[in-house]
Design a protein around this motif. Structure first.
Motif, PDB file in Angstrom:
ATOM      1  N   SER A  32      68.003  77.726  17.779  1.00 11.50           N
ATOM      2  CA  SER A  32      67.914  77.759  16.145  1.00 11.50           C
ATOM      3  C   SER A  32      67.855  76.341  15.751  1.00 11.50           C
ATOM      4  N   SER A  33      68.242  75.325  16.549  1.00 12.74           N
ATOM      5  CA  SER A  33      68.398  73.954  16.204  1.00 12.74           C
ATOM      6  C   SER A  33      67.019  72.880  16.476  1.00 12.74           C
ATOM      7  N   PHE A  34      66.181  73.605  17.224  1.00 11.48           N
ATOM      8  CA  PHE A  34      64.812  72.922  17.380  1.00 11.48           C
ATOM      9  C   PHE A  34      63.464  73.761  17.632  1.00 11.48           C
ATOM     10  N   SER A  35      62.408  73.539  16.770  1.00  7.58           N
ATOM     11  CA  SER A  35      61.109  74.030  16.887  1.00  7.58           C
ATOM     12  C   SER A  35      60.121  73.249  17.364  1.00  7.58           C
ATOM     13  N   PHE A  36      59.297  73.567  18.574  1.00  7.52           N
ATOM     14  CA  PHE A  36      58.221  72.807  19.172  1.00  7.52           C
ATOM     15  C   PHE A  36      57.042  72.981  17.995  1.00  7.52           C
ATOM     16  N   ASP A  37      56.542  71.644  17.821  1.00  3.52           N
ATOM     17  CA  ASP A  37      55.360  71.786  16.941  1.00  3.52           C
ATOM     18  C   ASP A  37      54.109  71.421  17.838  1.00  3.52           C
ATOM     19  N   ILE A  38      53.197  72.485  18.175  1.00  3.20           N
ATOM     20  CA  ILE A  38      52.192  72.423  19.081  1.00  3.20           C
ATOM     21  C   ILE A  38      50.905  72.297  18.454  1.00  3.20           C
ATOM     22  N   ARG A  39      50.179  71.189  18.561  1.00  2.27           N
ATOM     23  CA  ARG A  39      49.051  70.928  18.021  1.00  2.27           C
ATOM     24  C   ARG A  39      47.790  70.669  18.731  1.00  2.27           C
ATOM     25  N   ALA A  40      46.669  70.857  18.442  1.00  2.26           N
ATOM     26  CA  ALA A  40      45.330  70.705  18.983  1.00  2.26           C
ATOM     27  C   ALA A  40      44.864  69.166  19.053  1.00  2.26           C
ATOM     28  N   GLY A  41      44.332  68.434  19.763  1.00  2.00           N
ATOM     29  CA  GLY A  41      43.838  67.216  19.740  1.00  2.00           C
ATOM     30  C   GLY A  41      42.631  66.995  20.653  1.00  2.00           C
ATOM     31  N   THR A  42      42.002  65.935  20.854  1.00  2.43           N
ATOM     32  CA  THR A  42      41.054  65.254  21.564  1.00  2.43           C
ATOM     33  C   THR A  42      41.073  63.969  22.253  1.00  2.43           C
ATOM     34  N   ILE A  43      41.059  64.210  23.689  1.00  6.22           N
ATOM     35  CA  ILE A  43      41.305  62.955  24.359  1.00  6.22           C
ATOM     36  C   ILE A  43      40.352  61.966  24.060  1.00  6.22           C
ATOM     37  N   ILE A  44      40.886  60.795  23.876  1.00  6.35           N
ATOM     38  CA  ILE A  44      39.887  59.826  23.229  1.00  6.35           C
ATOM     39  C   ILE A  44      39.899  58.626  24.439  1.00  6.35           C
ATOM     40  N   GLN A  45      40.944  58.699  25.333  1.00  8.77           N
ATOM     41  CA  GLN A  45      40.870  57.377  26.272  1.00  8.77           C
ATOM     42  C   GLN A  45      41.569  58.046  27.493  1.00  8.77           C
ATOM     43  N   ALA A  46      41.342  57.941  28.647  1.00  7.28           N
ATOM     44  CA  ALA A  46      42.060  58.076  29.799  1.00  7.28           C
ATOM     45  C   ALA A  46      41.889  56.882  30.636  1.00  7.28           C
ATOM     46  N   VAL A  47      43.171  56.135  31.204  1.00  6.64           N
ATOM     47  CA  VAL A  47      43.411  55.249  32.015  1.00  6.64           C
ATOM     48  C   VAL A  47      44.193  55.623  33.347  1.00  6.64           C
ATOM     49  N   ILE A  48      43.606  55.221  34.366  1.00  4.02           N
ATOM     50  CA  ILE A  48      44.611  55.459  35.636  1.00  4.02           C
ATOM     51  C   ILE A  48      45.783  54.798  35.461  1.00  4.02           C
ATOM     52  N   VAL A  49      46.718  55.555  35.889  1.00  3.54           N
ATOM     53  CA  VAL A  49      48.162  54.781  35.980  1.00  3.54           C
ATOM     54  C   VAL A  49      48.342  54.018  37.207  1.00  3.54           C
ATOM     55  N   SER A  50      48.397  54.839  38.482  1.00  5.63           N
ATOM     56  CA  SER A  50      48.749  54.502  39.660  1.00  5.63           C
ATOM     57  C   SER A  50      47.683  54.786  40.649  1.00  5.63           C
ATOM     58  N   SER A  51      47.402  55.921  40.689  1.00  5.02           N
ATOM     59  CA  SER A  51      46.200  56.519  41.714  1.00  5.02           C
ATOM     60  C   SER A  51      45.462  57.460  41.000  1.00  5.02           C
ATOM     61  N   PRO A  52      44.267  57.950  41.488  1.00  2.00           N
ATOM     62  CA  PRO A  52      43.495  58.735  40.888  1.00  2.00           C
ATOM     63  C   PRO A  52      44.284  60.264  40.693  1.00  2.00           C
ATOM     64  N   GLY A  53      44.158  60.553  39.665  1.00  2.00           N
ATOM     65  CA  GLY A  53      44.684  61.938  39.174  1.00  2.00           C
ATOM     66  C   GLY A  53      45.990  61.492  38.271  1.00  2.00           C
ATOM     67  N   HIS A  54      46.351  60.405  38.067  1.00  2.00           N
ATOM     68  CA  HIS A  54      47.423  60.185  37.213  1.00  2.00           C
ATOM     69  C   HIS A  54      46.885  59.093  36.175  1.00  2.00           C
ATOM     70  N   TYR A  55      47.158  59.584  35.000  1.00  2.00           N
ATOM     71  CA  TYR A  55      46.532  59.206  33.685  1.00  2.00           C
ATOM     72  C   TYR A  55      47.310  58.873  32.720  1.00  2.00           C
ATOM     73  N   ILE A  56      47.252  57.881  31.534  1.00  2.00           N
ATOM     74  CA  ILE A  56      47.831  57.835  30.542  1.00  2.00           C
ATOM     75  C   ILE A  56      46.633  58.150  29.570  1.00  2.00           C
ATOM     76  N   LEU A  57      46.817  59.290  28.737  1.00  2.00           N
ATOM     77  CA  LEU A  57      45.886  59.519  27.784  1.00  2.00           C
ATOM     78  C   LEU A  57      46.018  59.222  26.327  1.00  2.00           C
ATOM     79  N   LYS A  58      45.228  58.823  25.704  1.00  2.00           N
ATOM     80  CA  LYS A  58      45.337  58.728  24.362  1.00  2.00           C
ATOM     81  C   LYS A  58      44.445  60.018  23.527  1.00  2.00           C
ATOM     82  N   VAL A  59      45.436  60.845  22.799  1.00  2.00           N
ATOM     83  CA  VAL A  59      44.783  61.731  22.314  1.00  2.00           C
ATOM     84  C   VAL A  59      44.796  61.640  20.626  1.00  2.00           C
ATOM     85  N   ASN A  60      43.584  61.995  19.964  1.00  2.00           N
ATOM     86  CA  ASN A  60      43.479  62.056  18.715  1.00  2.00           C
ATOM     87  C   ASN A  60      43.986  63.312  18.168  1.00  2.00           C
ATOM     88  N   PHE A  61      45.156  63.278  17.058  1.00  2.00           N
ATOM     89  CA  PHE A  61      45.634  64.622  16.573  1.00  2.00           C
ATOM     90  C   PHE A  61      45.233  64.577  15.120  1.00  2.00           C
TER      91      PHE A  61
END
Length: 109
Positions: free
Chosen positions: A6-35
Protein backbone atom coordinates in the motif's frame (compact mmCIF):
# COMPACT_ATOMS: atom_id res chain seq x y z
CA UNK A 1 1.46 1.15 -11.99
CA UNK A 2 2.00 -2.23 -10.36
CA UNK A 3 1.48 -2.10 -6.59
CA UNK A 4 3.67 -4.16 -4.27
CA UNK A 5 2.34 -2.79 -1.00
CA UNK A 6 0.00 0.00 0.00
CA UNK A 7 2.98 2.33 0.42
CA UNK A 8 4.85 1.76 -2.88
CA UNK A 9 3.88 1.36 -6.53
CA UNK A 10 6.31 0.44 -9.29
CA UNK A 11 6.26 2.72 -12.32
CA UNK A 12 7.12 0.45 -15.26
CA UNK A 13 7.89 2.22 -18.52
CA UNK A 14 9.10 1.41 -22.04
CA UNK A 15 12.33 2.89 -23.37
CA UNK A 16 14.97 2.51 -26.06
CA UNK A 17 18.60 1.56 -25.40
CA UNK A 18 20.76 4.34 -26.84
CA UNK A 19 24.16 3.36 -25.43
CA UNK A 20 25.74 0.16 -24.08
CA UNK A 21 29.18 0.29 -22.44
CA UNK A 22 31.02 -2.81 -21.23
CA UNK A 23 31.67 -2.51 -17.49
CA UNK A 24 34.12 -5.27 -16.62
CA UNK A 25 33.77 -8.20 -19.02
CA UNK A 26 31.65 -9.16 -22.03
CA UNK A 27 28.00 -9.38 -21.03
CA UNK A 28 28.26 -6.78 -18.23
CA UNK A 29 26.95 -3.42 -19.42
CA UNK A 30 25.90 -0.02 -18.25
CA UNK A 31 23.05 1.02 -20.52
CA UNK A 32 21.65 4.45 -21.25
CA UNK A 33 17.92 4.11 -21.91
CA UNK A 34 15.77 6.87 -23.40
CA UNK A 35 12.38 7.03 -21.66
CA UNK A 36 11.14 10.04 -23.61
CA UNK A 37 11.14 13.78 -23.07
CA UNK A 38 9.29 13.79 -19.73
CA UNK A 39 11.34 11.09 -17.96
CA UNK A 40 14.59 11.50 -19.89
CA UNK A 41 17.62 9.23 -20.17
CA UNK A 42 18.40 6.84 -17.35
CA UNK A 43 21.26 4.43 -16.56
CA UNK A 44 20.61 0.71 -16.05
CA UNK A 45 22.86 -2.28 -15.48
CA UNK A 46 22.61 -5.49 -17.52
CA UNK A 47 24.44 -8.76 -16.83
CA UNK A 48 23.71 -10.97 -19.81
CA UNK A 49 25.28 -13.62 -22.02
CA UNK A 50 28.92 -12.95 -22.93
CA UNK A 51 28.10 -13.48 -26.63
CA UNK A 52 25.64 -10.53 -26.65
CA UNK A 53 27.53 -7.52 -27.97
CA UNK A 54 26.89 -3.85 -27.23
CA UNK A 55 25.96 -3.13 -30.86
CA UNK A 56 23.14 -5.70 -30.77
CA UNK A 57 21.59 -3.99 -27.73
CA UNK A 58 21.34 -0.56 -29.37
CA UNK A 59 17.84 0.55 -30.40
CA UNK A 60 16.20 -2.35 -28.52
CA UNK A 61 12.92 -1.45 -26.85
CA UNK A 62 12.96 -2.55 -23.21
CA UNK A 63 10.92 -2.24 -20.02
CA UNK A 64 12.18 -0.94 -16.68
CA UNK A 65 11.06 0.17 -13.25
CA UNK A 66 11.88 3.89 -13.25
CA UNK A 67 11.03 4.77 -9.64
CA UNK A 68 12.93 2.09 -7.73
CA UNK A 69 14.25 3.33 -4.37
CA UNK A 70 17.84 4.48 -4.93
CA UNK A 71 20.49 1.80 -4.44
CA UNK A 72 24.20 1.48 -5.09
CA UNK A 73 25.45 -1.21 -7.49
CA UNK A 74 29.26 -1.30 -7.61
CA UNK A 75 30.19 2.34 -8.29
CA UNK A 76 26.86 3.47 -9.80
CA UNK A 77 23.86 4.76 -7.89
CA UNK A 78 20.68 3.69 -9.68
CA UNK A 79 16.95 4.35 -9.47
CA UNK A 80 16.06 2.45 -12.65
CA UNK A 81 15.90 -1.34 -12.86
CA UNK A 82 15.85 -3.05 -16.25
CA UNK A 83 13.29 -5.88 -16.27
CA UNK A 84 14.90 -9.16 -17.40
CA UNK A 85 14.20 -12.88 -17.36
CA UNK A 86 16.71 -15.73 -17.54
CA UNK A 87 17.05 -17.73 -20.76
CA UNK A 88 17.59 -21.51 -20.77
CA UNK A 89 21.28 -20.97 -19.93
CA UNK A 90 20.57 -18.63 -17.01
CA UNK A 91 21.64 -15.43 -18.79
CA UNK A 92 19.46 -12.38 -18.22
CA UNK A 93 17.60 -11.15 -21.28
CA UNK A 94 15.75 -7.80 -21.21
CA UNK A 95 11.97 -7.97 -21.44
CA UNK A 96 10.87 -6.37 -24.71
CA UNK A 97 7.42 -5.28 -25.89
CA UNK A 98 6.16 -7.14 -28.99
CA UNK A 99 5.20 -3.86 -30.65
CA UNK A 100 6.87 -0.46 -30.79
CA UNK A 101 5.79 1.41 -27.67
CA UNK A 102 6.60 5.14 -27.47
CA UNK A 103 9.46 5.92 -25.09
CA UNK A 104 7.95 6.56 -21.67
CA UNK A 105 4.88 4.41 -22.35
CA UNK A 106 3.49 3.03 -19.08
CA UNK A 107 2.47 -0.49 -18.08
CA UNK A 108 -1.14 -0.75 -16.99
CA UNK A 109 -2.55 -3.62 -14.95
Amino acid sequence: MATVSSSFSFDIRAGTIIQAVIVSSPGHYILKVNFGSIIGIRNCILHTAPHIHAESLLEQHVCAIINFPEFKKNIKTLKTILLCMPDIHGYYIPIQPDHCIPNGGSLFL
